[in-house]
Motif scaffolding. Sequence first.
Motif, mmCIF file in Angstrom:
data_model
loop_
_atom_site.group_PDB
_atom_site.id
_atom_site.type_symbol
_atom_site.label_atom_id
_atom_site.label_comp_id
_atom_site.label_asym_id
_atom_site.label_seq_id
_atom_site.Cartn_x
_atom_site.Cartn_y
_atom_site.Cartn_z
ATOM 1 N N TYR A 61 11.123 54.062 -57.128
ATOM 2 C CA TYR A 61 10.039 54.435 -58.052
ATOM 3 C C TYR A 61 8.949 55.209 -57.330
ATOM 4 N N TYR A 85 18.722 43.741 -65.106
ATOM 5 C CA TYR A 85 17.642 44.723 -65.010
ATOM 6 C C TYR A 85 17.092 44.961 -66.424
ATOM 7 N N LEU A 87 13.733 47.587 -68.004
ATOM 8 C CA LEU A 87 12.514 48.380 -67.842
ATOM 9 C C LEU A 87 11.979 48.690 -69.244
ATOM 10 N N LEU A 146 8.849 46.041 -65.088
ATOM 11 C CA LEU A 146 10.191 46.006 -64.513
ATOM 12 C C LEU A 146 10.601 44.549 -64.282
#
Length: 485
Positions: A61, A85, A87, A146
């Motif tokens: 990032y 994961y 986001l 995140l």
Amino acid sequence: MTRLTRFTRTTAFKLSLLYIAVFTLLSGFLLVYISENTDHLMSEQVVQTIDAELKGLSDIYVRGGVRDLVETIDRRSRHPDASLYLLVDFAGNALVGNIARLPTTVLEEADGGIRRVHYTRLGQDSPDTQRQAMVRTFELRGGFRLLVGRDLGEQLRFSHLLGNALRLWLIVVVAMGAITWLFVSRRVMKRIDEITDTSRTIMTGDLTGRLPIAGNDDEFDRLAVSLNTMLDRIELLMRSMKDVTDNIAHDLKTPLTRLQTRVETALRQAEGQNCYKEALEETLSETDHLLRIFNALLRIARIESMAPGEVMERTDINNLVNEVSELYEPLVEDEGGVLETQVSDGLEAICQKDLVFQGLVNLIENALKYGRPKDGEFRIRISAEEHEGRVVLSVSDTGPGIPEKDQDRVKDRFVRLDESRSEPGTGLGLSLVKAVARLHGGELQLTNGDPGLVARIDLTRAKPGSSGSSNGHGGKSDGAQPKPE
């Protein structure tokens, strides 16, 4: 009392129950300890994996911004592994990830703390499927959040498998403990019942009962051997007491009857003071003979009642034989014979010196009375030698010997062979020697030589540098010489 009640009241049952309880508690504690530590270790590994994923995504990032981060998460999300994961933007809209449903509070509290959550995996689970995971959530620049985590399915399955194995192990431990307890309890109770039954048999007066020996040399066998040895000793003493009683009743009846007859005859027929004096002298002689018999019996009884090893001391056999020889050499010479000695150098024994001295005296007296040959030289020999770790003392003569069929019988009390009744005696001399030999762990052996009789007794050989046990007075002479019995 029922058999079950009797069984549960035994010490074996209580001890076995205690062992099972302690072993079960220790096994349970060990199993719980292993389970908790395994779960803790696996959780630490999950946290380390999450932290490594977060560090890698943070670097991406920082270098490439949101676009590179989205591409990386999308690529990784397509792999069917345990990594999770997600986001989302500032409005809570999912941009990329493999999580379909998640409690909203997890994204709202983006403080980086580790949490256990329930979730639904995108594309793999139905809406009602719930999985567990461990996640961390961070807030990025621009309001992005995140979430990175690891699915705990494998850990939970392993924990469940370990838990089942531990529970099965605990069940097996308890079952094996119970089986062992039943086996040990039954075996112990069987041996104890055998001891009890034998004890009851002995209490009824049957001294021949003995405890059974299994032959495996365990503590019960050692106890049985000790008790059987004690019972052998008790039976021997009781039999000796019975023999003494029978001998007194049988063999003393004749001299007492003879004594009574002489007194009655003197009272009825004696004329004058001289006749009465003669009767009293004969009575006194007969009384002395009776007293010698009683003293001999008492001495034998005292020897037989001694414990083996009592008042023993280290004794120089050469000196002992020399003392006997100095005492009896003149007497043998007066009888026209020769007294010889033959002793190995440095020979020492652990024994009661006075009793062994008395035994040798009795054997020499026996040789003086009955060991004279019809023709040839009259010779008595005292010898001592080592044989198979024992000290063997022997007294031999050149007389006619004893027939083999009578050699065991003459060692009993009051036994006198027909050819020896012309000599004065009580028939107790060899019985005393037999008791002395038995006290020292040996036996009196009579064999015919060529010519004559050979009498042997064996003693414990003193080890070099050892010292015999003594109670402080055993083996010390008061200066008086033992008298032959």
